[in-house]
Design an enzyme around this catalytic site. Structure first.
Site, mmCIF file in Angstrom:
data_model
loop_
_atom_site.group_PDB
_atom_site.id
_atom_site.type_symbol
_atom_site.label_atom_id
_atom_site.label_comp_id
_atom_site.label_asym_id
_atom_site.label_seq_id
_atom_site.Cartn_x
_atom_site.Cartn_y
_atom_site.Cartn_z
ATOM 1 N N SER A 182 96.049 62.099 58.219
ATOM 2 C CA SER A 182 94.830 62.872 58.042
ATOM 3 C C SER A 182 93.877 62.786 59.219
ATOM 4 C CB SER A 182 94.114 62.408 56.766
ATOM 5 O OG SER A 182 93.745 61.049 56.864
ATOM 6 N N LYS A 231 86.906 60.407 50.419
ATOM 7 C CA LYS A 231 86.435 60.671 51.786
ATOM 8 C C LYS A 231 85.072 61.362 51.771
ATOM 9 C CE LYS A 231 91.126 61.071 53.623
ATOM 10 N NZ LYS A 231 92.139 61.968 54.232
#
Length: 858
Positions: free
Chosen positions: A741, A784
Site C-alpha cells: 500500500s 488508516k
C-alpha cells in the site's frame, strides 16, 4: 509261528495274528496297565475278536488323530502286544477296558478281518548296547525324572520310588516313559527307540525340556498367587476400614450409590446416562487402589460436572441490551448493531444457531471487555479462554484416557466453568495460535466454530458427542493475516478501528478516570482536572489506537494523587486536633469528573483539525492551585508522569520536496509514515532502508520503473538512472514494515525528488502501484483514515476501488478529511504535487489549495 514275548525272566507266547486296536492320541508302553474307552465300530470289533484269542490284542497308535476309520497305512508299525485285564460296558454303549502292555512288537503284515484289522507281528525286545554308557544315561534320566515329578503337580512323589525299584532296566525306562506328559508323537518316538541307550538319551532330552517349561509355569503361578494374595489382603484391609468407619458413624452411604443417585438427578441425555452407568458398574468391579479405578472415577466426575441440559434464561430485550452496551462502551456502533440484530432475531425465533463473531482490531480498543458486555446484555454467563501460544491440538480436543494425567480439552473445561450450555464463550487472541509437530490447533477449532458440526463436538477424553450449538462464540484477533482461510471462513468479521481523539477523551471521562481513582481509594468527585490535562496526557504520553496505555498513565496519576492524599492527611493529623479535622469539600461538575478552566500560561500552536473542545466548567469553579492535593493541572503532568515521550507538534504539515506521507495498517492500528527520498550522484543504484519487507521493496522497484517509463512526460532527465543514486528511507525505528500500500507514496516521493516539485504536506496517500501506473485497492482503510485524522491530515488519496468503503467511516473522519479516489498515478501527482506556478508561501503554509477534479463530493 507265534511270537515269543520276553518280560524280564518270563517268556510267553502270543497268537501270530492279533486283532488290531487303533489308538487315537494315545501310546501304551509295555509293563503299564492303562484304561481305555472304546466307542468306534472297528475298535469294538477288535475287542470282540480279542475275546476269542484269550484277550490278547495289538495296540497300535494312529499317525493322525483326525482319522475316524483308520486303515493299515494310518497306523505306526511299532506297536505293543497287550492283554485285556478287565472289560465293562457302560450305559451309553461305550466299552471300558483295562489293558496291560506285554511287549514291544513290529507289524509285518496287516489285513482286514470284517470290521477289524488283523496283523502279523514279530517280537521287538529293547536290547542293551554299551552297558556303561547306558548306565550313565539311565542315571541322568532317573535324576531328571525325579525333578520332573517334583515340579509336576499331577504326579504323586511315590512314582519315583516305584520306577527306581523296578527289577530290570527296560521296566524302569517304560515306567519313566509312561509318566511323561508329552505329545503322543514324542511318546511314539520313545517306543520306537532302537536300543536302551538311545531310549534313555531321548528320555533325558525330553525331561530336560519339560522341566524348563514346568519351572516357568511354576514361576508364573507363584507370581499370580502373590498378586492374588496382595489383592485379597488389600480387599480384607479395605473391608476392615469400612467396618471401622461404620462403627465411627463416618460412612453414612456408599460412594458408588451416591454417584448413581447424582446421575439420576442430573437428568443426563440417554446416551450419556447409559455410558456413565456402564462406567459406574465397571468402577464397582475394580479394586479401589488400582490406577484404572482413579481413571474411571475422574471420568464420572467430569460427566457429572459438565452441563448437559442446564441453561440460563436469556434476556431478550433489545432496549435493555442497548443500554448495557452503551453503559460499558463508548462508540463501536457496528458491533453494537450486530449484537442487537442477533437479540432481535432470537426474541422472534426463540433459537438462533451459528452466530460466530470475530472482533478484529488493534490492542486496547475493548474487544475482550465487549464480549463480557454482550454476555451481560443477554443475561448469559461469560467465560474467557485465551488461545495465545497454544501449539498442541490436544489442548482443544483433549487427551485420550489411556494417557496418564489425561484431561479434556480447553473447550470442555470452559463449559465446565460456565455450568450452562448457553454461555458466551470468548476465544481470545485466535490469531496467536501456533503449530508444530503436536498438531494444528487452528484445524481443531474448525469443528468448534462450524455451526453445522459443533452440535456434535467430540472430545478425545469424553469420547462422546457434546452439543456446542447453543454457545455464543466470540473470537478476537489483532490481524486477520495469521488466521487460516478455512477458520476465517467460519466467522463473521467485525473490524474495530482505533479510537479518535474525542472518543478517547470521552472514554477517559466516563470510564477510565472514575475506575482508576476508585481502585486507588479516591472518590472521583473530589478530584479536579484542568480542562486540557486529559488531552495533554493523551497527546504527549500515549500514541496508540486503543486506550490501554492511556489507562496505565491515568493509573500512575491516580497513584500520585493517593500518595498526596495520604501525606496531607498525615500532616493535618500531626498539626490539628482530631476534632478539628474537617471533611474534604466535594466540588462536582457532572456525575463523575470535574473539569476546571486551565490556568493562564503560554499556549502552544495547534494543527488544523487536531484541537480539543474543552468541556465548559461550572460557573465560578476555582482553578486547582499548587497546594491542592487532589487537583491535576497541565503544569503538574511532568512531575506526575515524567517527561512526555511524544511531541504532539512534531509532525509538520509544510510542503517538502521528496517527502510523502503514507498510511500503514499494522497489528496495533493505523499509522502515518513519512517516505523520504534523496537523490545523489552515482550509477543508478536504488537503496532501501527502514526495515522494509520484501513486498514493500518490490513496490519501491515498481515505483522506480514507473518513473523511468514516464521520465519524458514528467520532465525528468531520461538517463537519471545512470547518473543518480536513489535512496528511499521510511523512518520508524526498528519496526518491520511491509505491504504494497505504500507504492504510490514511494513513487510520488521519487518523482518529487527528481523534479524538485514539493509535495503538499496536508496530503496523505495509500495505494498499490503497477508498472503502468495503475492504482490498485488496499485494505485497512478505516484504520488508516483514523491515523490520518489523528495526524491532522486534511486530504487523503485512496484507490478508486476503495471508494465504496467510505460509507463505513466515522462522521468525525469524513467531516475533517477530504478523500480523493484515483485510478492512475497521473491523478495522484495532480493532487499531491504543488505546481510551481501556484506556489505561494501563505497558501502552502495553510494547505488550502484546491484539489483536482477527481475528488468525490461530500
Amino acid at each position: 509261528m507265534s511270537p515269543l514275548i520276553v518280560r524280564g525272566g518270563e517268556a510267553m507266547l502270543v497268537p501270530d495274528r492279533l486283532a488290531v486296536l487303533p489308538l487315537r492320541d494315545v501310546v501304551v508302553f509295555p509293563y503299564v496297565v492303562t484304561p481305555l474307552l472304546i466307542g468306534r465300530e472297528g475298535s469294538v470289533a477288535a475287542i470282540q475278536a480279542a475275546a476269542k484269542q484269550d484277550n490278547f490284542i495289538l495296540l497300535a497308535a494312529q499317525k493322525s488323530g483326525e482319522v475316524n476309520d483308520p486303515a493299515a497305512s494310518d497306523l505306526h508299525r511299532t506297536a505293543v502286544a497287550a492283554r485285556i485285564v478287565q472289560q465293562a460296558t457302560l450305559p451309553n454303549g461305550t466299552i471300558r477296558v483295562l489293558v496291560e502292555g506285554l511287549g514291544r512288537v513290529r507289524i509285518t503284515r496287516m489285513v482286514p478281518a470284517g470290521r477289524a484289522l488283523r496283523a502279523s507281528v514279530v517280537s521287538l525286545p529293547l536290547v542293551v548296547a554299551g552297558r556303561e554308557d547306558t548306565r550313565v544315561l539311565s542315571r541322568r534320566a532317573l535324576t531328571l525324572f525325579e525333578e520332573y515329578v517334583g515340579l509336576h503337580r499331577r504326579l504323586p512323589p511315590e512314582i519315583v520310588g516305584i520306577v527306581q525299584s523296578a527289577d530290570t532296566e527296560d521296566r524302569q525306562f517304560y515306567g519313566v516313559a509312561a509318566h511323561m506328559s508329552v505329545r503322543h508323537e514324542l511318546r511314539q518316538k520313545l517306543l520306537e527307540a532302537p536300543d536302551l541307550g538311545a531310549s534313555w538319551r531321548l528320555a533325558a532330552e525330553m525331561l530336560a525340556s519339560e522341566i524348563e517349561i514346568l519351572r516357568l509355569e511354576r514361576k508364573i503361578e507363584d507370581d499370580v498367587r502373590g498378586s492374588l494374595f496382595q489383592n485379597q489382603r488389600e480387599f480384607y484391609l479395605q473391608e476392615q476400614l469400612k467396618a471401622i468407619h461404620r462403627e465411627l458413624g463416618e460412612d453414612d452411604h456408599d460412594d458408588l450409590a451416591e454417584l448413581e443417585t447424582q446421575m439420576k438427578e442430573k437428568k443426563l441425555p440417554e446416551v450419556v446416562q447409559t455410558r456413565a452407568l456402564r462406567e459406574l458398574r465397571k468402577l464397582g468391579r475394580m479394586a479401589p487402589l488400582s490406577p484404572e479405578s482413579t481413571v474411571s472415577r475422574n471420568f464420572l466426575d467430569w460427566i457429572l460436572a459438565l452441563p448437559w441440559t442446564e441453561r440460563t434464561d436469556e434476556v431478550l430485550d433489545v432496549e435493555h441490551a442497548r443500554r448495557v452496551l452503551d453503559e460499558d462502551h463508548f462508540g463501536l456502533e457496528e458491533v453494537k448493531d450486530r449484537i442487537l440484530d442477533y437479540i432481535a432475531v432470537l426474541a422472534l425465533v426463540g433459537r438462533l444457531e451459528g452466530p460466530i463473531l470475530c472482533l478484529v482490531g488493534p490492542p486496547g480498543v475493548g474487544k475482550t471487555s465487549l464480549g463480557r458486555s454482550i454476555a451481560r446484555a443477554l443475561g448469559r454467563k461469560f467465560v474467557r479462554m485465551s488461545l495465545g501460544g497454544v501449539r498442541d491440538e490436544a489442548e482443544i480436543r483433549g487427551h485420550r484416557r489411556t494417557y496418564i494425567g489425561s484431561m479434556p480439552g480447553r473447550i470442555i473445561q470452559a463449559m465446565r466453568r460456565a455450568e450452562v450450555i448457553n454461555p458466551v464463550l470468548l476465544l481470545d487472541e485466535v490469531d496467536k495460535l501456533g503449530q508444530d509437530y503436536r498438531g494444528d490447533p487452528a484445524a481443531a477449532l474448525l469443528e468448534v466454530l462450524d455451526p453445522e458440526q459443533n452440535r456434535a463436538f467430540n472430545d478425545h477424553y469424553l469420547e462422546m458427542d457434546y452439543d456446542l450449538s447453543q454457545v455464543l462464540f466470540i473470537t478476537t484477533a489483532n490481524s486477520l493475516t495469521n488466521i487460516p482461510d478455512a477458520l476465517r471462513d467460519r466467522m463473521e468479521i467485525i473490524r474495530l478501528a482505533g479510537y479518535l481523539d474525542h472518543e478517547k477523551l470521552a472514554i477517559a471521562r466516563q470510564y477510565l478516570v472514575p475506575r482508576q481513582l476508585s481502585q486507588h481509594g479516591i472518590d472521583p468527585a473530589t478530584v479536579t482536572w484542568e480542562s486540557g490535562a486529559l488531552q495533554e496526557i493523551m497527546r504527549g504520553y500515549t500514541r496508540e489506537a486503543g486506550v490501554r496505555e492511556f489507562e496505565r498513565r491515568l493509573a500512575r496519576v491516580a497513584r500520585k494523587l493517593a500518595r498526596r492524599k495520604a501525606s496531607s492527611v498525615t500532616r493535618a493529623a500531626a498539626v490539628l486536633p482530631a476534632a478539628t479535622i474537617a471533611p474534604p469539600i466535594t466540588m462536582t461538575m457532572g456525575p463523575q469528573l470535574l473539569l476546571v478552566p486551565p490556568a493562564k500560561r503560554p499556549r502552544r500552536g495547534k494543527r488544523a483539525g487536531a484541537g480539543e473542545t474543552p468541556a465548559p466548567a461550572a460557573g465560578g469553579a476555582p482553578t486547582p492551585d499548587e497546594t491542592s492535593p487532589l487537583g491535576v493541572r497541565v503544569a503538574d503532568l511532568k512531575s506526575l508522569l515524567g517527561s512526555a515521550p511524544y511531541d504532539p507538534d512534531e509532525t509538520s504539515l509544510d510542503d517538502k520536496v521528496g517527502v510523502a506521507v503514507g498510511l500503514a495498517y499494522t497489528a496495533v492500528g493505523g499509522e502515518t509514515l513519512e517516505v523520504e527520498v534523496s537523490i545523489v550522484g552515482g550509477r543508478g543504484k536504488l537503496q532501501l532502508t527502514g526495515t522494509l519487507g520484501d513486498v514493500m521493496k518490490e513496490s519501491a522497484s515498481a515505483a522506480l520503473s514507473y518513473a523511468r517509463a514516464r521520465a519524458g512526460a514528467l520532465g525528468i532527465e531520461r538517463d537519471f538512472h545512470r547518473t543518480r543514486d536513489i535512496h528511499v528511507h521510511i523512518p520508524a525505528g526498528a519496526t518491520p514494515k511491509d505491504g504494497p500500500s505504500a507504492g504510490i507514496a514511494i513513487a510520488t516521493a521519487i518523482i518529487s525528488a527528481l523534479t524538485g516539485v514539493p509535495i503538499r504536506g496536508d496530503v496523505a496517500m495509500t495505494g498499490e502501484i503497477t508498472l503502468r501506473g495503475r492504482v490498485l485497492p488496499i485494505g485497512g482503510l478505516k484504520e488508516k483514515s483514523v491515523a490520518a485524522h489523528r495526524g491532522g491530515i486534511t486530504h487523503v488519496i485512496i484507490p478508486h476501488g476503495n471508494a465504496r468503503d467510505l460509507d463505513d467511516l466515522a462522521k468525525e473522519v469524513t467531516g475533517t478529511i477530504r478523500f480523493h479516489p484515483v485510478r492512475t498515478m497521473d491523478d495522484v501527482l495532480a493532487i499531491a504535487l504543488r505546481p510551481p506556478a501556484a506556489e505561494a508561501p501563505a497558501a502552502r503554509k495553510s494547505g488550502s489549495q484546491p484539489v483536482a477534479d477527481v475528488t468525490l463530493p461530500h
